[in-house]
Structures are given as structure tokens and as C-alpha cells.
Design a protein around this motif. Structure first.
Motif, PDB file in Angstrom:
ATOM      1  N   ARG A 131     -18.621  -3.351  -6.791  1.00  0.00           N
ATOM      2  CA  ARG A 131     -18.736  -2.028  -7.417  1.00  0.00           C
ATOM      3  C   ARG A 131     -17.382  -1.668  -8.022  1.00  0.00           C
ATOM      4  O   ARG A 131     -16.695  -0.762  -7.573  1.00  0.00           O
ATOM      5  CB  ARG A 131     -19.186  -0.992  -6.393  1.00  0.00           C
ATOM      6  CG  ARG A 131     -20.605  -1.232  -5.908  1.00  0.00           C
ATOM      7  CD  ARG A 131     -21.045  -0.251  -4.860  1.00  0.00           C
ATOM      8  NE  ARG A 131     -20.876   1.127  -5.302  1.00  0.00           N
ATOM      9  CZ  ARG A 131     -20.872   2.161  -4.471  1.00  0.00           C
ATOM     10  NH1 ARG A 131     -21.021   1.995  -3.177  1.00  0.00           N
ATOM     11  NH2 ARG A 131     -20.702   3.382  -4.932  1.00  0.00           N
ATOM     12  N   ALA A 132     -17.024  -2.434  -9.057  1.00  0.00           N
ATOM     13  CA  ALA A 132     -15.699  -2.289  -9.660  1.00  0.00           C
ATOM     14  C   ALA A 132     -15.784  -2.555 -11.152  1.00  0.00           C
ATOM     15  O   ALA A 132     -16.608  -3.340 -11.605  1.00  0.00           O
ATOM     16  CB  ALA A 132     -14.722  -3.263  -9.010  1.00  0.00           C
ATOM     17  N   VAL A 179       1.990   0.608  -2.586  1.00  0.00           N
ATOM     18  CA  VAL A 179       1.659  -0.688  -2.003  1.00  0.00           C
ATOM     19  C   VAL A 179       0.142  -0.862  -1.910  1.00  0.00           C
ATOM     20  O   VAL A 179      -0.403  -1.925  -2.226  1.00  0.00           O
ATOM     21  CB  VAL A 179       2.335  -0.858  -0.624  1.00  0.00           C
ATOM     22  CG1 VAL A 179       1.783  -2.058   0.135  1.00  0.00           C
ATOM     23  CG2 VAL A 179       3.840  -0.970  -0.788  1.00  0.00           C
ATOM     24  N   ALA A 180      -0.555   0.184  -1.481  1.00  0.00           N
ATOM     25  CA  ALA A 180      -2.019   0.112  -1.388  1.00  0.00           C
ATOM     26  C   ALA A 180      -2.647  -0.096  -2.765  1.00  0.00           C
ATOM     27  O   ALA A 180      -3.545  -0.941  -2.926  1.00  0.00           O
ATOM     28  CB  ALA A 180      -2.567   1.389  -0.743  1.00  0.00           C
ATOM     29  N   ALA A 181      -2.171   0.637  -3.756  1.00  0.00           N
ATOM     30  CA  ALA A 181      -2.696   0.490  -5.112  1.00  0.00           C
ATOM     31  C   ALA A 181      -2.399  -0.903  -5.660  1.00  0.00           C
ATOM     32  O   ALA A 181      -3.247  -1.510  -6.330  1.00  0.00           O
ATOM     33  CB  ALA A 181      -2.125   1.577  -6.020  1.00  0.00           C
ATOM     34  N   ALA A 182      -1.218  -1.428  -5.376  1.00  0.00           N
ATOM     35  CA  ALA A 182      -0.871  -2.781  -5.819  1.00  0.00           C
ATOM     36  C   ALA A 182      -1.815  -3.805  -5.176  1.00  0.00           C
ATOM     37  O   ALA A 182      -2.230  -4.773  -5.831  1.00  0.00           O
ATOM     38  CB  ALA A 182       0.579  -3.097  -5.480  1.00  0.00           C
ATOM     39  N   MET A 230      -6.649  -7.321  -5.997  1.00  0.00           N
ATOM     40  CA  MET A 230      -8.057  -7.635  -5.728  1.00  0.00           C
ATOM     41  C   MET A 230      -8.874  -7.582  -7.018  1.00  0.00           C
ATOM     42  O   MET A 230      -9.736  -8.442  -7.250  1.00  0.00           O
ATOM     43  CB  MET A 230      -8.640  -6.639  -4.711  1.00  0.00           C
ATOM     44  CG  MET A 230      -8.129  -6.795  -3.294  1.00  0.00           C
ATOM     45  SD  MET A 230      -8.821  -5.540  -2.182  1.00  0.00           S
ATOM     46  CE  MET A 230     -10.543  -6.097  -2.086  1.00  0.00           C
ATOM     47  N   LEU A 231      -8.610  -6.573  -7.829  1.00  0.00           N
ATOM     48  CA  LEU A 231      -9.353  -6.423  -9.084  1.00  0.00           C
ATOM     49  C   LEU A 231      -8.990  -7.517 -10.080  1.00  0.00           C
ATOM     50  O   LEU A 231      -9.862  -8.020 -10.805  1.00  0.00           O
ATOM     51  CB  LEU A 231      -9.108  -5.035  -9.671  1.00  0.00           C
ATOM     52  CG  LEU A 231      -9.791  -3.904  -8.904  1.00  0.00           C
ATOM     53  CD1 LEU A 231      -9.150  -2.565  -9.212  1.00  0.00           C
ATOM     54  CD2 LEU A 231     -11.282  -3.884  -9.197  1.00  0.00           C
TER      55      LEU A 231
END
Length: 116
Positions: free
Chosen positions: A21-22, A103-106, A111-112
Motif C-alpha cells: 500500500r505504497a 532516521v525513521a523517514a530515511a 524501503m520504498l
């Protein structure tokens, strides 16, 4: 202002990506893909602030849980995680020195990118 990473939102974003779902869109497309104020308000009216908050990587505990101002660093459109939204969150978090959110967004960005 005490903005911190929402671990719950981070886990939800990872799950969305794992489930496919991306949207693997381009960096500059977030202004076109992010929800409008009207869409945000409709989502809150239908699902409430608890679900609304899952779409934001940051939470500012200076605001109550039922205020839109509490939630920062959006990454999706209430249906899918967007690469462009994750990148925007990553850049803004770096500018504001919110290391945990950056860091979480990176991580989500990586992953994307693997989906490309």
C-alpha cells in the motif's frame, strides 16, 4: 515544542509498505499528492484523531491528541504511504534537527526505493 517520533505511526508506515500500500512516486510530487485540508477534516470526522495520527511520523506533545497541530511530518494520503511524502518528512526533519524522525523517514525511504 516537544516533537518526537511516533513509533506507532512508524510501524504503521512500515506495514503499509510491506503490504504494497505504497506509491513509489517522485520527490517533488508531494504537493500534488498530500491530502487537502478538506480531506483531512473528512478523514477525522469519519475515523477520528487516533487514526488520523497514524499518518504522521511526528507528534508534538504540547498539543492534545484531538488537535491537528499535534501531528507533524505526514507521509501518506490516508490510503497509501507515498515516497514523495516520506522524502519531504525526511528533509524537513533534518532541517529542524529531529533526528529520530529523520532516521525513521530515511528507513521508510529505503524501503520504498527497494520497491522501484
Amino acid at each position: 515544542m516537544a516533537v518526537k517520533l511516533s513509533e506507532r505511526s512508524f510501524a504503521y508506515a512500515k506495514r503499509l509498505i510491506d503490504e504494497g500500500r505504497a506509491a513509489v512516486d517522485e520527490m517533488g510530487e508531494w504537493s500534488e499528492h498530500q491530502p487537502s485540508t478538506q480531506q483531512e477534516n473528512e478523514f477525522i470526522e469519519t475515523f477520528g484523531f487516533d487514526d488520523y495520527g497514524r499518518w504522521y511520523l511526528g507528534e508534538d506533545d504540547d498539543y492534545s491528541k484531538d488537535e491537528k497541530s499535534r501531528y507533524e511530518f505526514p507521509y501518506g494520503d490516508f490510503e497509501r504511504a507515498h515516497r514523495c511524502g516520506v522524502i519531504a518528512a525526511e528533509v524537513r526533519a533534518a532541517q529542524r534537527k529531529y533526528d529520530d524522525i529523520e532516521v525513521a523517514a530515511a528507513h521508510l525511504h529505503g524501503m520504498l526505493d527497494e520497491l522501484k
